[in-house]
Design a protein around this motif. Structure first.
Motif, PDB file in Angstrom:
ATOM      1  N   MET A  98       0.983  -1.254  -0.114  1.00 17.40           N
ATOM      2  CA  MET A  98       0.090  -0.069   0.223  1.00 17.40           C
ATOM      3  C   MET A  98       0.977   1.166   0.108  1.00 17.40           C
ATOM      4  N   VAL A  99       0.746   2.009  -0.906  1.00 16.78           N
ATOM      5  CA  VAL A  99       1.399   3.321  -0.889  1.00 16.78           C
ATOM      6  C   VAL A  99       0.051   4.451  -0.944  1.00 16.78           C
ATOM      7  N   SER A 100       0.121   5.466   0.178  1.00 22.18           N
ATOM      8  CA  SER A 100      -0.697   6.503   0.226  1.00 22.18           C
ATOM      9  C   SER A 100       0.088   7.910  -0.134  1.00 22.18           C
ATOM     10  N   ASP A 101      -0.813   8.886  -0.773  1.00 23.83           N
ATOM     11  CA  ASP A 101      -0.311  10.024  -0.827  1.00 23.83           C
ATOM     12  C   ASP A 101      -1.272  11.034  -0.782  1.00 23.83           C
ATOM     13  N   ARG A 102      -1.113  12.347  -0.677  1.00 24.30           N
ATOM     14  CA  ARG A 102      -2.202  13.314  -0.585  1.00 24.30           C
ATOM     15  C   ARG A 102      -3.131  13.791  -1.901  1.00 24.30           C
ATOM     16  N   ALA A 103      -2.868  13.109  -2.840  1.00 23.95           N
ATOM     17  CA  ALA A 103      -3.693  13.318  -4.251  1.00 23.95           C
ATOM     18  C   ALA A 103      -5.012  12.442  -4.489  1.00 23.95           C
ATOM     19  N   ALA A 104      -5.945  12.588  -3.359  1.00 20.64           N
ATOM     20  CA  ALA A 104      -6.976  11.672  -3.395  1.00 20.64           C
ATOM     21  C   ALA A 104      -7.814  12.049  -4.684  1.00 20.64           C
ATOM     22  N   ASP A 105      -7.846  13.038  -5.295  1.00 18.26           N
ATOM     23  CA  ASP A 105      -8.421  13.275  -6.427  1.00 18.26           C
ATOM     24  C   ASP A 105      -7.884  12.799  -7.648  1.00 18.26           C
ATOM     25  N   GLU A 106      -6.791  12.122  -7.516  1.00 19.92           N
ATOM     26  CA  GLU A 106      -6.034  11.611  -8.792  1.00 19.92           C
ATOM     27  C   GLU A 106      -5.792  10.250  -8.732  1.00 19.92           C
ATOM     28  N   PRO A 107      -6.646   9.402  -9.487  1.00 14.88           N
ATOM     29  CA  PRO A 107      -6.693   7.831  -9.440  1.00 14.88           C
ATOM     30  C   PRO A 107      -5.394   7.374 -10.190  1.00 14.88           C
ATOM     31  N   PRO A 108      -4.750   6.046  -9.956  1.00 12.39           N
ATOM     32  CA  PRO A 108      -4.163   5.730 -11.044  1.00 12.39           C
ATOM     33  C   PRO A 108      -4.206   5.402 -12.177  1.00 12.39           C
ATOM     34  N   ARG A 109      -3.275   5.883 -13.116  1.00  9.06           N
ATOM     35  CA  ARG A 109      -3.713   5.683 -14.612  1.00  9.06           C
ATOM     36  C   ARG A 109      -2.874   4.750 -15.290  1.00  9.06           C
ATOM     37  N   PRO A 110      -2.914   3.643 -15.271  1.00  7.36           N
ATOM     38  CA  PRO A 110      -2.286   2.656 -16.077  1.00  7.36           C
ATOM     39  C   PRO A 110      -2.427   2.773 -17.471  1.00  7.36           C
ATOM     40  N   THR A 111      -1.347   2.654 -18.248  1.00  8.54           N
ATOM     41  CA  THR A 111      -1.614   3.026 -19.514  1.00  8.54           C
ATOM     42  C   THR A 111      -0.933   1.505 -20.431  1.00  8.54           C
ATOM     43  N   SER A 112      -1.368   1.099 -21.584  1.00  8.07           N
ATOM     44  CA  SER A 112      -1.147   0.087 -22.257  1.00  8.07           C
ATOM     45  C   SER A 112      -0.576   0.454 -23.649  1.00  8.07           C
ATOM     46  N   THR A 113      -0.947   1.773 -23.832  1.00  7.12           N
ATOM     47  CA  THR A 113      -0.940   2.441 -25.185  1.00  7.12           C
ATOM     48  C   THR A 113       0.275   3.060 -25.586  1.00  7.12           C
ATOM     49  N   ARG A 114       1.217   3.414 -24.664  1.00  8.95           N
ATOM     50  CA  ARG A 114       2.163   4.185 -24.607  1.00  8.95           C
ATOM     51  C   ARG A 114       3.601   3.341 -25.174  1.00  8.95           C
ATOM     52  N   ASP A 115       4.402   3.728 -25.897  1.00  9.39           N
ATOM     53  CA  ASP A 115       5.590   3.137 -26.080  1.00  9.39           C
ATOM     54  C   ASP A 115       6.337   2.646 -24.797  1.00  9.39           C
ATOM     55  N   PRO A 116       6.480   1.387 -24.666  1.00  9.70           N
ATOM     56  CA  PRO A 116       7.349   0.983 -23.392  1.00  9.70           C
ATOM     57  C   PRO A 116       8.540   1.768 -23.185  1.00  9.70           C
ATOM     58  N   GLY A 117       9.139   2.331 -24.263  1.00 10.14           N
ATOM     59  CA  GLY A 117      10.407   3.027 -23.940  1.00 10.14           C
ATOM     60  C   GLY A 117      10.238   4.504 -23.223  1.00 10.14           C
ATOM     61  N   GLN A 118       8.878   4.932 -23.350  1.00  4.97           N
ATOM     62  CA  GLN A 118       8.624   5.914 -22.822  1.00  4.97           C
ATOM     63  C   GLN A 118       8.350   5.850 -21.168  1.00  4.97           C
ATOM     64  N   GLY A 119       8.092   4.707 -20.841  1.00  6.65           N
ATOM     65  CA  GLY A 119       7.782   4.482 -19.249  1.00  6.65           C
ATOM     66  C   GLY A 119       6.281   4.276 -19.253  1.00  6.65           C
TER      67      GLY A 119
END
Length: 146
Positions: free
Chosen positions: A88-109
């Motif tokens: 579990m990792v908590s931060d104070r950006a409660a309004d920002e959900p995690p945003r996984p991506t599978s459409t980006r070039d893997p070289g861009q992270g």
């Protein structure tokens, strides 16, 4: 592997917890070393080397995301749960959900959340008034990740 979305859901209840409060990315090597020492110590029994590596990489990814994209302070907690470890990792950006991506070039992270979702048995995130907790349960038993 298909990417599983990070659903808004509370994490399971864990026990035998360890915690850290990294101030910045420079703290991550220390936290990784301490976490790995817990994983390879007598508390959890003998974990497969690949499982240890997956758990350390998953925690590192969650921590670095919290530090890069969240708001300080960042809190890290790892607890034992049946068949795995709850990261579990908590931060104070409660309004920002995690945003996984599978459409980006893997070289861009930006592929870490998708990799964690694929390796975990469960993952999600929970916002509260002023806190967001992103969590994943990494398997420690011989259970295949969902």
């Amino acid at each position: 592997m298909p990417e599983r979305p990070w659903q808004q859901a509370p994490p399971p209840t864990g026990d035998h917890c360890w915690s850290w409060a990294p101030d910045g990315l420079e703290d991550l090597p220390r936290v990784r070393r301490e976490f790995q020492a817990h994983l390879t110590g007598p508390e959890l029994g003998e974990l497969d080397t690949d499982r240890v590596r997956e758990c350390v990489l998953a925690l590192d990814e969650l921590m670095s995301n919290g530090l890069r994209h969240g708001r300080a302070p960042v809190e890290v907690e790892v607890c034992s749960v049946r068949g795995g470890l709850l990261l579990m990792v908590s931060d104070r950006a409660a309004d920002e959900p995690p945003r996984p991506t599978s459409t980006r070039d893997p070289g861009q992270g930006g592929m870490g959340l998708g990799m964690i979702a694929s390796a975990s048995v469960a993952c999600g995130w929970e916002p509260t008034t002023d806190l967001k907790t992103v969590w994943a349960v990494m398997p420690t038993d011989e259970v295949s990740a969902a």
